[in-house]
Design an enzyme around this catalytic site. Structure first.
Site, PDB file in Angstrom:
ATOM      1  N   GLY A  51       0.780  -1.239   0.000  1.00 40.97           N
ATOM      2  CA  GLY A  51       0.000   0.000   0.000  1.00 40.97           C
ATOM      3  C   GLY A  51       0.804   1.277   0.000  1.00 40.97           C
ATOM      4  N   GLU A 105       3.672   4.012   6.374  1.00 44.45           N
ATOM      5  CA  GLU A 105       2.457   3.191   6.237  1.00 44.45           C
ATOM      6  C   GLU A 105       1.448   3.895   5.343  1.00 44.45           C
ATOM      7  OE1 GLU A 105       0.828   0.486   6.749  1.00 44.45           O
ATOM      8  OE2 GLU A 105       0.845  -0.161   8.831  1.00 44.45           O
ATOM      9  N   ASP A 109      -5.147   1.601  10.730  1.00 45.61           N
ATOM     10  CA  ASP A 109      -6.554   1.266  10.958  1.00 45.61           C
ATOM     11  C   ASP A 109      -6.704   0.815  12.415  1.00 45.61           C
ATOM     12  OD1 ASP A 109      -9.234   0.686   9.971  1.00 45.61           O
ATOM     13  OD2 ASP A 109      -8.680  -1.415   9.951  1.00 45.61           O
ATOM     14  N   LYS A 137      -7.163   6.271  10.754  1.00 40.43           N
ATOM     15  CA  LYS A 137      -8.575   6.131  11.147  1.00 40.43           C
ATOM     16  C   LYS A 137      -8.636   6.103  12.674  1.00 40.43           C
ATOM     17  CE  LYS A 137     -10.173   3.202   7.255  1.00 40.43           C
ATOM     18  NZ  LYS A 137     -10.545   1.806   6.895  1.00 40.43           N
ATOM     19  N   PHE A 158     -14.004   2.122   4.388  1.00 40.95           N
ATOM     20  CA  PHE A 158     -12.929   1.495   3.627  1.00 40.95           C
ATOM     21  C   PHE A 158     -12.559   2.381   2.438  1.00 40.95           C
ATOM     22  CE2 PHE A 158     -10.998  -1.517   0.689  1.00 40.95           C
ATOM     23  CZ  PHE A 158     -10.137  -2.173   1.542  1.00 40.95           C
ATOM     24  N   VAL A 159     -11.242   2.577   2.235  1.00 39.46           N
ATOM     25  CA  VAL A 159     -10.775   3.470   1.163  1.00 39.46           C
ATOM     26  C   VAL A 159      -9.800   2.763   0.212  1.00 39.46           C
ATOM     27  CG1 VAL A 159     -11.080   5.639   2.433  1.00 39.46           C
ATOM     28  CG2 VAL A 159      -8.945   4.372   2.687  1.00 39.46           C
TER      29      VAL A 159
HETATM   30  P1  IMP Z   1      -4.016  -2.197  10.877  1.00 39.15           P
HETATM   31  O1  IMP Z   1      -2.930  -3.178  11.200  1.00 39.15           O
HETATM   32  O2  IMP Z   1      -5.371  -2.684  11.330  1.00 39.15           O
HETATM   33  O3  IMP Z   1      -3.733  -0.791  11.345  1.00 39.15           O
HETATM   34  O4  IMP Z   1      -4.176  -2.191   9.311  1.00 39.15           O
HETATM   35  C1  IMP Z   1      -3.241  -1.688   8.547  1.00 39.15           C
HETATM   36  C2  IMP Z   1      -3.311  -2.271   7.155  1.00 39.15           C
HETATM   37  O5  IMP Z   1      -4.622  -2.705   6.756  1.00 39.15           O
HETATM   38  C3  IMP Z   1      -2.942  -1.165   6.207  1.00 39.15           C
HETATM   39  O6  IMP Z   1      -1.561  -1.089   6.013  1.00 39.15           O
HETATM   40  C4  IMP Z   1      -3.713  -1.537   4.952  1.00 39.15           C
HETATM   41  O7  IMP Z   1      -2.929  -2.387   4.150  1.00 39.15           O
HETATM   42  C5  IMP Z   1      -4.920  -2.273   5.439  1.00 39.15           C
HETATM   43  N1  IMP Z   1      -6.089  -1.364   5.484  1.00 39.15           N
HETATM   44  C6  IMP Z   1      -6.680  -0.857   6.579  1.00 39.15           C
HETATM   45  N2  IMP Z   1      -7.720  -0.067   6.258  1.00 39.15           N
HETATM   46  C7  IMP Z   1      -7.776  -0.073   4.911  1.00 39.15           C
HETATM   47  C8  IMP Z   1      -8.626   0.595   3.962  1.00 39.15           C
HETATM   48  O8  IMP Z   1      -9.562   1.352   4.279  1.00 39.15           O
HETATM   49  N3  IMP Z   1      -8.346   0.364   2.660  1.00 39.15           N
HETATM   50  C9  IMP Z   1      -7.345  -0.445   2.226  1.00 39.15           C
HETATM   51  N4  IMP Z   1      -6.516  -1.073   3.083  1.00 39.15           N
HETATM   52  C10 IMP Z   1      -6.742  -0.895   4.406  1.00 39.15           C
HETATM   53 MG    MG Z   2      -0.631  -1.677   4.324  1.00 40.02          MG
END
Ligand code: IMP
Ligand code: MG
Length: 185
Positions: A51, A105, A109, A137, A158-159
């Protein structure tokens, strides 16, 4: 931005929320700030694939200081909900010991990825870690952590776009888009 610019990716519909121009200005501003903060420290920028690839490319050029680049890969997402499991792949010859690290990053999320990487880097005896996320977020956070810097704070939707995907699709989109209802025509 106008809703007539809706895009269909996979079987879902997305509406534009942040334009290419706005992203460009903010990422430039962030790069200049981080360039000032990290100049002279020969930081190693660690991008979390896939990403981050567009954000990292724009950010490092805006920083415009001597630095190194590395990538790691983790997957904590399948589709639009977190799958809960974590896989990490690091370059075989990398050492973080004594380094000033900038973690890059695409989006924070739940904070699970960021928390995991902070632990991993401190275990690897880094000198310091600073984190920057394109998107944050705050309402989705489940771990006691937040990025040191973020370009945009968004709601829980979701984006996709500017590197972010839905099931590996939509990364090439220049604007950022948010999940929406299928249009009724
Ligand atoms: P976390 O570990 O829950 O903070 O998630 C982080 C990873 O989830 C990010 O690096 C993204 O790859 C993926 N992710 C979280 N939210 C989104 C979204 O809204 N769109 C696309 N990928 C997301
Ligand atoms: Mg990611």
């Amino acid at each position: 931005m106008q809703d007539e610019n809706l895009v269909e990716v996979g079987n879902l519909w997305f509406k534009p929320i942040i334009s290419e121009e706005v992203i460009k200005d903010k990422v430039n501003e962030m790069g200049i700030l981080l360039g000032k903060e990290l100049n002279g420290k020969n930081p190693i920028l660690i991008g979390v694939l896939n990403g981050c690839f567009i954000f990292m490319a724009d950010l490092v050029r805006a920083m415009n200081i001597p630095c190194e680049i590395a990538f790691l890969r983790m997957k904590s997402y399948e589709g639009t909900v977190s799958s809960g499991k974590m896989d990490v792949v690091l370059p075989p010859d990398i050492s973080f010991e004594g380094r000033t690290v900038l973690l890059v990053e695409d989006i924070v999320d739940s904070g699970k990825t960021l928390a995991y990487l902070y632990d991993m880097l401190y275990e690897a005896k880094v000198l310091s870690v600073t984190s920057v996320a394109l998107l944050y977020k705050p309402l989705a956070i489940k771990y006691p952590i937040q990025p040191d810097h973020h370009c945009f704070s968004i709601t829980n939707e979701f984006v996709i776009g500017y590197g972010l995907d839905y099931n590996e699709q939509g990364r090439q989109l220049s604007h950022l888009y948010q999940l929406t209802e299928k249009p009724t025509i």
